[in-house]
Design an enzyme around this catalytic site. Structure first.
Site, PDB file in Angstrom:
ATOM      1  N   HIS A 189      47.625  69.174  17.172  1.00  0.00           N
ATOM      2  CA  HIS A 189      48.873  69.927  17.276  1.00  0.00           C
ATOM      3  C   HIS A 189      49.634  69.467  18.508  1.00  0.00           C
ATOM      4  O   HIS A 189      49.028  69.156  19.538  1.00  0.00           O
ATOM      5  CB  HIS A 189      48.584  71.430  17.309  1.00  0.00           C
ATOM      6  CG  HIS A 189      47.905  71.893  16.062  1.00  0.00           C
ATOM      7  ND1 HIS A 189      48.596  72.172  14.908  1.00  0.00           N
ATOM      8  CD2 HIS A 189      46.597  72.087  15.773  1.00  0.00           C
ATOM      9  CE1 HIS A 189      47.748  72.534  13.959  1.00  0.00           C
ATOM     10  NE2 HIS A 189      46.527  72.481  14.457  1.00  0.00           N
TER      11      HIS A 189
ATOM     12  N   ASN B  94      23.881  69.961   7.428  1.00  0.00           N
ATOM     13  CA  ASN B  94      23.274  71.280   7.474  1.00  0.00           C
ATOM     14  C   ASN B  94      24.349  72.370   7.454  1.00  0.00           C
ATOM     15  O   ASN B  94      25.547  72.076   7.384  1.00  0.00           O
ATOM     16  CB  ASN B  94      22.380  71.391   8.720  1.00  0.00           C
ATOM     17  CG  ASN B  94      21.156  72.251   8.487  1.00  0.00           C
ATOM     18  OD1 ASN B  94      21.234  73.276   7.831  1.00  0.00           O
ATOM     19  ND2 ASN B  94      20.030  71.817   9.021  1.00  0.00           N
TER      20      ASN B  94
END
Length: 197
Positions: free
Chosen positions: A114, A84
């Site tokens: 990270h 969606n």
């Protein structure tokens, strides 16, 4: 070893200054922009463009706009897939969806991690950990799935979850972080009324 090869092998890599990766991200961003500009009812044009974006795409795949991904070629989608609106896939690493996967609005799949170490992070280094979604999985609205996660087949992830670790097959899991709530049972067939006319 190139930055792209490092990413594919799970090593720290730097996409910020690598011309090859920057070019691929820009190319994919342009394709996503084009996809998001096609009328929702123009299935043939949307399907043709999705085949250009994605690394692998099964039959009966529909992705509502807007949709964004980083590279596209790292995404593999099975048959009978629906995503969606506002699906985002940060696919520095492989993202694999099985058959009959349904994704509610506003979901994010991010392979990017990270470093915790500030010097590495400030260098722009990151790692890309794969995501695997099994067959027959429903992912509720506003869910985020992090890199390194596998979700087993026949599982439901509740809305608003943040999936930080593997989720087994055949369960309902929900929360931040996402945890198994219970197994899916035969009684779940009777959850909603059916019209018997």
């Amino acid at each position: 070893m190139t930055e792209k090869e490092k990413a594919a092998r799970g090593y720290l890599y730097n996409a910020n200054y690598d011309k090859e990766l920057i070019g691929e991200v820009m190319h994919c961003a342009d394709l996503c922009y084009e996809l998001n500009s096609i009328k929702p009812s123009d299935f043939s044009a949307r399907t043709a463009l999705m085949r250009r974006i994605l690394g692998k795409m099964g039959k009966d795949v529909y992705i509502s706009s807007p949709f964004w991904c980083d590279y596209g070629y790292n995404i593999e989608i099975g048959d009978y897939f629906f995503a969606n609106r506002n699906c985002q896939i940060l696919d520095g690493g492989k993202v694999t969806f099985g058959d009959h996967v349904f994704i509610a609005p506003n979901c994010t799949f991010t392979t990017a991690e990270h470093p915790i170490d500030v010097e590495q992070r400030n260098e722009g280094l990151e790692a890309a950990l794969p995501i695997r979604i099994g067959n027959n999985v429903w992912i509720g609205a506003g869910t985020t799935v992090l890199g390194g996660v596998t979700i087993g087949e026949n599982t439901v992830i509740g809305a608003g979850s943040v999936v930080t670790h593997d989720i087994p097959a055949g369960v309902i899991a929900v929360g931040v972080p996402c945890r198994v709530m219970r197994a899916i049972t035969e009684s779940d067939r009777d959850r909603y009324p059916r019209y018997e006319g």
